[in-house]
Design an enzyme around this catalytic site. Structure first.
Site, mmCIF file in Angstrom:
data_model
loop_
_atom_site.group_PDB
_atom_site.id
_atom_site.type_symbol
_atom_site.label_atom_id
_atom_site.label_comp_id
_atom_site.label_asym_id
_atom_site.label_seq_id
_atom_site.Cartn_x
_atom_site.Cartn_y
_atom_site.Cartn_z
ATOM 1 N N ILE B 471 0.761 -1.286 0.034
ATOM 2 C CA ILE B 471 -0.042 0.044 0.040
ATOM 3 C C ILE B 471 1.082 1.147 0.033
ATOM 4 O O ILE B 471 0.327 2.288 0.343
ATOM 5 C CB ILE B 471 -1.014 0.264 1.286
ATOM 6 C CG1 ILE B 471 -0.300 -0.047 2.471
ATOM 7 C CG2 ILE B 471 -1.974 -1.059 1.102
ATOM 8 C CD1 ILE B 471 -1.087 0.130 3.900
ATOM 9 N N GLY B 472 2.230 1.067 -0.561
ATOM 10 C CA GLY B 472 3.220 2.324 -0.446
ATOM 11 C C GLY B 472 4.086 2.150 0.563
ATOM 12 O O GLY B 472 5.032 2.867 0.828
ATOM 13 N N THR B 473 3.904 0.918 1.120
ATOM 14 C CA THR B 473 4.810 0.781 2.336
ATOM 15 C C THR B 473 6.151 0.089 2.020
ATOM 16 O O THR B 473 7.442 0.423 2.690
ATOM 17 C CB THR B 473 4.283 -0.540 3.182
ATOM 18 O OG1 THR B 473 3.885 -1.321 2.583
ATOM 19 C CG2 THR B 473 3.102 0.301 4.061
ATOM 20 N N ARG B 633 15.214 -5.131 14.026
ATOM 21 C CA ARG B 633 16.287 -5.172 12.903
ATOM 22 C C ARG B 633 15.573 -4.552 11.749
ATOM 23 O O ARG B 633 14.461 -4.741 11.362
ATOM 24 C CB ARG B 633 16.520 -6.542 12.588
ATOM 25 C CG ARG B 633 17.514 -6.718 11.254
ATOM 26 C CD ARG B 633 17.523 -8.154 11.243
ATOM 27 N NE ARG B 633 18.893 -8.424 10.131
ATOM 28 C CZ ARG B 633 18.989 -9.481 9.305
ATOM 29 N NH1 ARG B 633 17.820 -10.635 9.549
ATOM 30 N NH2 ARG B 633 19.835 -9.901 8.422
ATOM 31 N N LEU B 635 15.175 -3.752 8.076
ATOM 32 C CA LEU B 635 15.672 -4.342 6.873
ATOM 33 C C LEU B 635 16.140 -3.300 5.732
ATOM 34 O O LEU B 635 16.877 -3.756 4.922
ATOM 35 C CB LEU B 635 14.577 -5.413 6.342
ATOM 36 C CG LEU B 635 14.091 -6.208 7.675
ATOM 37 C CD1 LEU B 635 12.945 -7.062 6.948
ATOM 38 C CD2 LEU B 635 15.194 -7.091 7.955
ATOM 39 N N THR B 639 13.254 2.615 3.260
ATOM 40 C CA THR B 639 11.891 2.506 3.209
ATOM 41 C C THR B 639 11.388 2.810 4.826
ATOM 42 O O THR B 639 10.199 3.482 4.822
ATOM 43 C CB THR B 639 11.224 1.273 2.697
ATOM 44 O OG1 THR B 639 11.941 0.338 3.254
ATOM 45 C CG2 THR B 639 11.495 1.339 1.128
ATOM 46 N N LYS B 706 10.787 -5.635 13.323
ATOM 47 C CA LYS B 706 9.424 -5.294 13.712
ATOM 48 C C LYS B 706 8.672 -4.146 12.803
ATOM 49 O O LYS B 706 9.570 -3.712 12.372
ATOM 50 C CB LYS B 706 9.688 -4.621 15.413
ATOM 51 C CG LYS B 706 9.887 -5.486 16.332
ATOM 52 C CD LYS B 706 10.175 -4.741 17.763
ATOM 53 C CE LYS B 706 10.554 -5.548 18.645
ATOM 54 N NZ LYS B 706 10.827 -4.812 19.963
ATOM 55 N N GLY B 707 7.368 -4.560 12.411
ATOM 56 C CA GLY B 707 6.775 -3.438 11.816
ATOM 57 C C GLY B 707 7.064 -2.151 11.945
ATOM 58 O O GLY B 707 6.910 -1.687 13.005
ATOM 59 N N GLU B 710 3.150 1.723 11.641
ATOM 60 C CA GLU B 710 2.228 2.203 12.600
ATOM 61 C C GLU B 710 3.128 3.068 13.446
ATOM 62 O O GLU B 710 2.507 4.460 13.762
ATOM 63 C CB GLU B 710 1.303 1.462 13.335
ATOM 64 C CG GLU B 710 -0.316 1.165 12.809
ATOM 65 C CD GLU B 710 -0.431 0.166 12.019
ATOM 66 O OE1 GLU B 710 -1.626 -0.065 11.966
ATOM 67 O OE2 GLU B 710 0.285 -0.838 11.731
#
Lengths: 331, 743
Positions: B471-473, B633, B635, B639, B706-707, B710
């Site tokens: 979604i653009g992430t 970490r 990646l 981004t 970790k994401g 958000e």
């Protein structure tokens, strides 16, 4: 958007003829507002008369030492014109405070005068609006009215005029040149836009068949002491909550003449010559600026969400006059 | 042997960047087929009531208008709610477009006009005359607060508020220092640049290929199959590019239903694209009223923590999010009470929006913490460190990792926090007051089951796929990196495919779990390919790696090499030849490791903001933000930084600009366009500095990442609000902080 006929006018006469023959016909210049209104189903012109080929694109000196700006000169051209910047910096600054570069590149001088309110209710055909549909009621008065007028409102309408450029033109006492079926005439800027009264559907005193050909600026440009202050909800690309065009001529520390026009507070750029006269001959100090501010908003009325504009307008007038006088931050 | 990472941790450019900036990337509303029809939605103008009549005759008279669909002429559809439920549906009865004559919110789709051109459909839609019989409606949360109730908890991933412990109210009464305040947050809409659109292609064999704007092609596919009673083989949903969604694409939206309905009835391909105004006629971030009460001893020890929230939902579903749980996760406290209720309004059901729950719950919590620090005359960071939680008290579990102290320390250092005079109104520049504020951010680090397929060809190209979304992430890019890294390939040799329901199962793209979930599956699938290649290279006679121990083989530069003697190597393609295969294929499913259950897994941040407030005019500028993130970490630092920066911009937006304004008389959102719904413009956004602190986590998922989707927004609004207080001495407890609140 409805289906409409497109006419490219070859001269002003033809443009006026088409529009006078068809009551819902509209001139189109830059189209920056008209297209929006058509897409939102607010305006349904039977004919769109393209005037962009007319020879109304010049900026030239007038015999009396003023400047004539053709109706089709874009907002960008006016704002960056060397003579405008030198002699009427207030106008340049006001234009650059509005819209975005892309819009200013398209928008014309005449069109800017004729842009319509940004009232939410006017734009949303699912709601009542006396300006869009006379007699349907005013949604804003009892609804969400953060951006609405505090001065010169009526039972029928509390919309504001959204232009920045017009606020400067009001302060500069420009003259609007128009042509129509009955010939040419000149309209002083103060008489060009209307208050809503019982006919909020009418924004201006133009006759239905009249075409703006030029805006003339008088010789006095207040170049040494003027400013445009725009207070809004974000740093750019937002309509004014309150804006102030302030212009002074000074004689030492004293005011010889003062002009103050307010934007974002009424159905037209708001001026009050009596309030301005309070400064004549007075020292250019905050105390006297405050008196003008108080007098300017006398009689202002808020509708809930927009009541803050009364105090904001006063403070903005003081700030703008201080900036114009070059005495900002001093007692 | 573990190959040293060559692709992970590198600032790789977006692999889809060129396609996006050249216009080659196509979005749901941009796929064209001959004979495509256009549907235009007609939206209700009342908030509640019934449709008395619909007169479409004027629209239908126009040549080229094919049909006007309404509740009166729609085909028969399933009755039961479960057929309309989707993977992100809360408890209740999902909204059904054109179901009957009932209007349940303003802007509800009440008709679809289908015509041969877009312009014609739009014009014809304006000619449909609808008469309503309005009922009274209620859209004011404050007025409905007294009717708030404990919601049904049927939404995936919802964590109920913790059971109370200790005696929070008593402890608050007795506390030496306390704050007890109410905070208010408004409705906000996602406003992705790309409007929601569905292009339904009616194939010659009667099957449907649907280009849908969605964060989950499988969710859309299931929904369409259930509602229209179609087998999965006949419905393929694709969504290769998404122009921003932020949660608005988590549930199938009504344009999908309407486009499929029209395509099935007319046996033609149909596109429905929503207008910008209509982007304000479905899910949104709910308005909330929150009470946070904190009590502390004189030394700053937190003795009572109460967080109560009332949040808006619709009349037909119980939308829920985690608002009140964060305080007792971030801070140790012996007396805690949390309470969460919802109140039904005649608006559409809210939907998850970037950091749902945390964005607004943590705003209230971290504002109250700032108020407490001020009341204690204590530094805001010192107060947080004093009550720093080593364990998650809600669940009595340790954190899998929590380098939040490093966030405070490094963020403060970068920002220059040590130079802060704690006294409000102590800094001034000309007519502007200057303020510095800070806040903490927290979000979950989740992993969901996901599958991926990896196919290696004799041309040396690797194609990896999963039915996830970008979604653009940066999903395309990061998955490509993970695959390339695992097999020692250059980025250019790897293609990642997503956004297609024919691909292996992936969860909805949300919750910041995509890298952890899909990334782990990609890694596993590629590791299985590795194992096969290693076997070929070691077990084939005459191979340069024959007889080398499996743990001695490393993958680098497209080769398998003996780690201790790199001259002994075969290319990946040679290894395939040695194995006598023309291609290799592996599909795996990665599931969260059971060992995760022993831990609470979160991402944390410390946010610092500088504001300048015009004292007379009330205008606020955010001149500087530092966000220090502990996200495991990283990646792809490029981004990742963009993600956090975007979150910070949105946080500034929450703090100063965003509010969808309701007219309660009409029950209608009024500022439904980009001119009047304000998000920051470039001129509003100044310096944003993003720091990633080192954080090692071997529990959270096999990648240790970790994401970051958000966390960037969480805490920002509080940091800005706290800075405004520091600048002006005025505490604004309602968002957004517009200038009128400071006059």
């Amino acid at each position: 958007m409805n289906r409409f006929s497109y006419v490219r006018a070859r001269d002003a006469r033809e443009a006026v003829d088409v529009v006078s023959a068809h009551p819902t016909a509209r001139f189109i210049g830059g189209g920056t507002n008209l297209l929006d209104l058509m897409k939102e189903h607010v305006t349904h012109p039977s004919h769109v008369v393209d005037i962009t080929r007319l020879p109304l694109k010049g900026i030239e000196d007038t015999p009396d030492g003023g400047l004539r700006i053709g109706a089709l000169v874009t907002n960008s051209e006016v704002a960056w014109n060397a003579e405008v910047k030198r002699r009427y910096p207030l106008l340049s600054k006001a234009i650059l405070a509005g819209a975005s570069p892309q819009l200013r590149n398209m928008a014309t001088t005449g069109g800017n005068l004729l842009q319509r309110t940004r009232c939410y209710y006017f734009y949303d055909v699912g709601t009542p609006c006396n300006k869009r549909e006379p007699g349907s009621g005013c949604g804003a008065k009892t609804g969400f009215n953060r951006i609405h007028a505090i001065l010169g409102t009526s039972e029928q309408c509390i919309a504001t005029h959204p232009s920045d450029m017009c606020v400067a033109l009001a302060a500069l006492e420009a003259v609007v040149r128009v042509t129509g079926k009955d010939g040419e005439r000149a309209i002083p800027f103060a008489d060009f836009h209307r208050l809503p009264g019982d006919t909020p559907q009418l924004d201006t005193n133009l006759k239905p068949d009249e075409l703006i050909t030029a805006v003339e600026l008088p010789p006095e440009g207040f170049a040494a002491h003027s400013t445009y202050l725009k207070v809004r909800d974000r740093a750019s690309y937002a309509f004014a909550l309150v804006s102030v065009a302030a212009a002074l001529t000074l004689d030492g520390g004293h005011v010889r003449s003062a002009r103050v026009a307010l934007g974002g507070v009424a159905h037209k750029p708001w001026r009050n010559p009596e309030a301005e006269a309070l400064l004549t001959g007075k020292p250019a100090t905050r105390e006297h600026f405050q008196a003008v501010a108080d007098a300017l908003v006398r009689g202002a009325k808020g509708f809930g969400h927009n009541t803050f504009k009364i105090e904001l307008a006063k403070r903005s007038v003081v700030r703008a006059l201080e900036e114009a006088a070059g005495r900002e931050g001093q007692p | 042997m573990t190959t040293p990472s060559t692709q992970l941790g590198r600032p790789v450019n977006r692999v889809d960047g060129r396609a996006k900036v050249t216009g080659e990337a196509r979005y749901a509303g941009e796929f064209n087929v001959p004979g495509l029809l256009y549907g235009q939605v007609v939206s209700s103008t009342i908030a509640r009531g019934r449709i008395k009549s619909i007169d479409a005759s004027e629209a239908l008279r126009l040549p080229g208008v094919l049909r006007v669909f309404t509740h009166e002429n729609r085909p028969s559809l399933p009755w039961f709610d479960r057929k309309y439920r989707d993977d992100d549906a809360p408890s209740g009865s999902p909204f059904r477009p054109l179901h009957n004559d009932k209007v349940v919110y303003s802007g509800q789709p009440v008709a679809l006009v289908v015509a041969e051109t877009f312009e014609l459909a739009r014009h014809a839609a304006s000619l449909v005359r609808i008469e309503y019989k309005p009922d009274s409606h209620e859209t004011d949360l404050r007025a409905q607060r007294k009717k708030a109730y404990a919601p049904r908890q049927g939404k995936d991933g919802f964590e109920p508020p913790p059971k109370p412990w200790g005696h929070a109210d008593k402890a608050l009464d007795k506390a030496a220092v306390k704050v007890d305040a109410e905070y208010e947050t408004p409705v906000e809409h996602h406003n992705p640049m790309e409007p929601h659109a569905s292009t339904v292609i009616h194939e010659d064999d009667g099957t449907l290929t649907i280009y849908d704007k969605t964060q989950g092609v499988l969710n859309s596919q299931t929904y369409v199959c259930n509602v229209f009673d179609l087998p999965k083989e006949q419905v393929r949903v694709r969504s290769p590019f998404v122009g921003g969604a932020f949660g608005s694409g988590l549930r199938p939206q009504y344009q999908l239903f309407l486009a499929v309905l029209a395509a099935r009835e007319l046996k033609r391909s149909v596109r429905v694209t929503l207008t910008r105004e209509q982007m304000f006629t479905f899910g949104h971030r709910p308005a909330t009223l929150q009470r946070v009460a904190l009590g502390a001893s004189a030394d700053g020890t937190l003795e009572a923590l109460i967080h109560e929230a009332v949040s808006e939902t619709s009349s037909f579903e119980d939308y829920i999010e985690v608002l009140v749980n964060w305080g007792s996760m971030l801070y140790r406290c012996d007396n805690v009470r949390a309470d969460y209720k919802v109140a039904a309004l005649d608006c559409y059901t809210p939907i998850d929006m970037r950091a749902p729950g945390a964005a607004i719950g943590v705003y209230a919590l971290e504002s109250a913490m700032d108020e407490l620090a001020h009341a204690l005359r204590m530094d805001p960071i010192a107060l947080r460190l004093k009550n720093y939680s080593e364990r998650d008290q809600n669940k009595d579990k340790p954190y899998s990792s929590k380098e939040l102290r490093a966030c405070y320390q490094q963020g403060a250092e970068r920002f220059g926090w040590a130079r802060r005079n704690p006294e409000p109104r102590s800094m001034r520049e000309g007519h502007e007051l200057v303020g510095w504020g800070m806040a903490t951010g927290i979000w979950d680090a989740m992993q969901q089951p996901a599958s991926a397929k990896a196919v290696l060809g004799l041309d040396g190209r690797l194609v990896v796929s999963s039915a996830t979304a970008d979604i653009g992430t940066g999903t395309y890019t990061v998955m490509t990196q993970i695959a390339a890294d695992t097999l020692g390939l250059p980025i250019e040799s790897v293609t990642f495919k997503l956004g297609d329901s024919s691909l292996p199962m992936a969860p909805l793209e949300g919750g910041s779990w995509t890298v952890a979930s899909v990334g782990s599956a990609v890694k596993e699938a590629c590791e299985k390919l590795r194992e096969q290649l290693v076997t070929f290279a070691r077990k084939t006679k005459g191979s340069p790696l024959a007889g080398v121990g499996a743990e001695e083989v490393v993958f680098a530069e497209g080769q398998l090499r003996n780690a201790s003697d790199p001259s002994r190597a075969v290319s990946i393609v040679e290894a395939m030849r040695l194995g006598g295969v023309t291609h290799l294929e592996e599909q795996t499913s990665a599931v969260p490791s059971p060992k995760q259950q022993a831990y609470t897994r979160c991402v944390h941040s410390a946010v610092f903001a500088e504001v300048k407030v015009d004292e007379a005019l009330g205008t606020v500028r955010v001149t500087r933000v530092v966000s220090a993130v502990a996200g495991g970490r990283v990646l792809n630092p490029k981004t990742a930084r963009s993600q956090v920066m975007g979150g910070v911009v949105w946080g500034i937006s929450m703090a100063l600009h965003e509010e969808t304004a309701l007219d309660h008389t009409l029950g209608r959102f009024m500022n439904h366009n980009y001119a009047e719904y304000h998000v920051p413009v470039n001129a509003d956004v100044r310096d944003i500095d993003v720091i990633f602190v080192d954080e090692d986590d071997t529990v959270v998922n096999p990648l240790g990442a970790k994401g970051l989707g958000e966390i960037g927004i969480v805490g920002v609004a509080a940091a800005v609000a706290n800075a405004v207080f520091h600048a002006t001495g005025r505490r604004v407890r309602g968002l957004p902080i517009t200038l009128d609140k400071l006059l």
